[in-house]
Design an enzyme around this catalytic site. Structure first.
Site, PDB file in Angstrom:
ATOM      1  N   PHE A 191     -36.274  78.729  46.810  1.00  0.00           N
ATOM      2  CA  PHE A 191     -36.368  80.102  46.477  1.00  0.00           C
ATOM      3  C   PHE A 191     -35.450  80.669  47.930  1.00  0.00           C
ATOM      4  O   PHE A 191     -35.537  81.578  48.694  1.00  0.00           O
ATOM      5  CB  PHE A 191     -37.917  80.884  46.490  1.00  0.00           C
ATOM      6  CG  PHE A 191     -36.952  81.940  45.716  1.00  0.00           C
ATOM      7  CD1 PHE A 191     -37.070  82.061  43.698  1.00  0.00           C
ATOM      8  CD2 PHE A 191     -37.371  82.966  46.043  1.00  0.00           C
ATOM      9  CE1 PHE A 191     -36.189  83.316  43.742  1.00  0.00           C
ATOM     10  CE2 PHE A 191     -37.429  84.508  45.600  1.00  0.00           C
ATOM     11  CZ  PHE A 191     -36.661  84.610  43.899  1.00  0.00           C
TER      12      PHE A 191
ATOM     13  N   ASP B 265     -35.116  78.984  55.789  1.00  0.00           N
ATOM     14  CA  ASP B 265     -34.832  80.924  54.891  1.00  0.00           C
ATOM     15  C   ASP B 265     -36.285  80.800  55.432  1.00  0.00           C
ATOM     16  O   ASP B 265     -37.232  80.012  54.868  1.00  0.00           O
ATOM     17  CB  ASP B 265     -35.225  80.348  53.551  1.00  0.00           C
ATOM     18  CG  ASP B 265     -35.474  81.822  53.122  1.00  0.00           C
ATOM     19  OD1 ASP B 265     -36.205  82.609  53.020  1.00  0.00           O
ATOM     20  OD2 ASP B 265     -34.976  81.811  51.628  1.00  0.00           O
TER      21      ASP B 265
ATOM     22  N   LYS C 203     -40.096  89.467  53.821  1.00  0.00           N
ATOM     23  CA  LYS C 203     -41.760  89.963  53.160  1.00  0.00           C
ATOM     24  C   LYS C 203     -42.581  90.903  54.263  1.00  0.00           C
ATOM     25  O   LYS C 203     -42.582  92.063  54.417  1.00  0.00           O
ATOM     26  CB  LYS C 203     -41.865  88.893  52.770  1.00  0.00           C
ATOM     27  CG  LYS C 203     -41.920  87.938  51.540  1.00  0.00           C
ATOM     28  CD  LYS C 203     -42.754  86.983  50.865  1.00  0.00           C
ATOM     29  CE  LYS C 203     -41.991  86.821  49.283  1.00  0.00           C
ATOM     30  NZ  LYS C 203     -40.969  85.954  48.920  1.00  0.00           N
TER      31      LYS C 203
HETATM   32  C1  PLP Z   1     -39.323  85.891  48.397  1.00  0.00           C
HETATM   33  C2  PLP Z   1     -38.281  85.335  49.190  1.00  0.00           C
HETATM   34  C3  PLP Z   1     -37.331  85.671  48.839  1.00  0.00           C
HETATM   35  C4  PLP Z   1     -36.454  86.280  48.461  1.00  0.00           C
HETATM   36  O1  PLP Z   1     -37.145  88.153  49.319  1.00  0.00           O
HETATM   37  P1  PLP Z   1     -36.461  89.576  48.423  1.00  0.00           P
HETATM   38  O2  PLP Z   1     -37.094  90.044  49.094  1.00  0.00           O
HETATM   39  O3  PLP Z   1     -37.435  88.866  46.812  1.00  0.00           O
HETATM   40  O4  PLP Z   1     -35.623  90.053  47.816  1.00  0.00           O
HETATM   41  C5  PLP Z   1     -36.162  84.768  49.544  1.00  0.00           C
HETATM   42  N1  PLP Z   1     -36.352  83.305  50.012  1.00  0.00           N
HETATM   43  C6  PLP Z   1     -38.001  82.469  50.137  1.00  0.00           C
HETATM   44  C7  PLP Z   1     -38.009  81.683  50.859  1.00  0.00           C
HETATM   45  C8  PLP Z   1     -38.779  83.955  49.529  1.00  0.00           C
HETATM   46  O5  PLP Z   1     -40.332  83.532  49.743  1.00  0.00           O
END
Ligand code: PLP
Length: 391
Positions: A131, A216, A246
């Protein structure tokens, strides 16, 4: 049922609203209290209303919230210094979310190849069920049908492989590959932890093919895993680019794309930007957050509490046949059921415990890093009672 006639219904929401929080506890508008084992999806890593974060935000809000990136921002510079001190990176670009941080990372990888006179290398390889966000580029990087469906045409230049599968990654690399983008642990897909050799082998692969390795760490970073950054559990697995968001500013929206000074040259003046990115308010909140994480013994306590939580979850697994696996690292935990987990999550909520359902069958826990043992015991007792009654 609560009616929300003027909010676009893009989320399915529980009919609960919270009005106050302190530490691991939230209170709803009926005065009922809850144990927050989700932390706003890994945002409130220091719990609710942490005094140091609240003081920093209050102070900065009264002094200067925003100026824009046409001018120097000393707090942003200090934050960049603190972040680079925590890892491999030498320079930071600031934005406002995880998606934007990944968008910056993707643009940085493409521009780096362009500047190397290798503009045919534009492709980013990502992992199935990863994600990376909801913008057009990051939802395309997110190899999940449910995220992509209905938004065609998607940007080109993305390729997908199974996670934790090195031969598949090696095979996917070709003349167009610019970068590999993966999470060190897949969070949204239910705390999927790769083999210990996976990230070091990706580093080696990136070196052999002269391409960029991007992590990420939007969900896994900021102390969540028991190290400042999750990839720091591994030797020889340093990335070229890393993203954070986050928990970065404890709830003030902020994202960051971190890299080496050499790669950062691709973002010369005018190449990328963000109006809000790294403004004084968010920078002050992030600096206060980092000071707490860097405090004596803080990360060690995350490791210990994470082990305690995992041991408790394993005990539950031993007593409940529907639990087929328990996975965790630091205070990032997933309980795999052999049947749908949605109802269990909703009964947990009614009994005062916030957790989330991932991929249909996983109960995810992301408690604040300041959680204490007694709160972990209470959460485990609620989860155990819910599984008892349900199955
Ligand atoms: C939550 C998340 C995102 C997206 O972050 P947003 O602030 O909602 O755009 C991207 N990568 C990972 C691994 C995440 O957990």
């Amino acid at each position: 049922m609560l009616k929300m006639p003027h909010v676009i219904p893009s989320y399915s929401r529980f009919p609960v609203s919270f009005v106050r929080g302190e530490g691991t506890t939230l209170w709803d508008d009926d005065g009922k209290s809850y144990l927050d084992f989700l932390s706003g999806i890994g945002v409130n890593n220091l719990g609710h209303a942490h005094p140091k974060v609240v003081a920093a935000i209050r102070e900065q809000a009264g002094r200067l919230m925003h100026t824009c990136n046409l001018y120097r921002i000393p707090l942003q510079e200090a934050l960049a210094e603190a972040l680079t001190a925590s890892c491999f990176a030498e320079q930071v670009f600031f934005c406002n979310s995880g998606a934007e941080a990944n968008e910056a990372a993707i643009k940085l990888a493409r521009k780096t190849m362009f500047d190397r006179k290798q503009s045919h290398r534009y492709e980013i390889i990502t992992a199935n069920n990863g994600f990376h966000g909801r913008t057009l580029a990051t939802l395309t990087a997110t190899a999940q049908d449910k995220v992509q469906k209905g938004f065609a045409p998607l940007p080109t230049g993305f390729k997908y492989v199974p996670y934790n599968n090195l031969p598949a990654m090696e095979q996917a690399i070709g003349e167009h590959t610019a970068a590999i983008l993966v999470e060190p642990i897949q969070g949204e897909s239910g705390i999927v932890i790769p083999d210990p050799g996976y990230l070091p082998a990706l580093r080696d692969m990136a070196d052999r093919h002269d391409l960029l390795l991007i992590y990420d760490e939007v969900q896994t970073g900021m102390g969540r895993s028991g190290r400042f950054w999750c990839h720091q559990h591994h030797v020889g697995a340093v990335p070229d680019i890393m993203t954070s968001a986050k928990a970065l500013a404890s709830g003030i929206p902020m994202g960051a794309c971190l890299t080496t000074a050499k790669i950062a040259t691709a973002f010369s003046a005018g190449a990328h930007g963000s109006t809000f990115g790294g403004n004084p308010l968010a920078s002050a909140a992030a600096l206060a957050t980092i000071a707490v994480i860097n405090g004596d013994g803080f990360l060690q306590s995350v490791v210990e509490k994470g082990d305690y939580l995992l041991a408790g979850l394993k005990k539950i697994a031993a007593n409940h046949k529907m639990v087929t696996d328990v996975r965790g690292c630091g205070l990032l935990a997933g309980v795999q059921l052999n049947s749908p987990a949605e109802e269990a999550v909703s009964i947990c909520l009614s009994r005062g415990l916030l957790v989330s359902c991932q991929m249909g069958t996983v109960i995810r826990m992301l408690p604040p890093l300041i959680v204490d043992q007694e709160e972990i015991d209470r959460a485990l007792a609620i989860l155990s009672s819910v599984l008892n009654d349900l199955f």
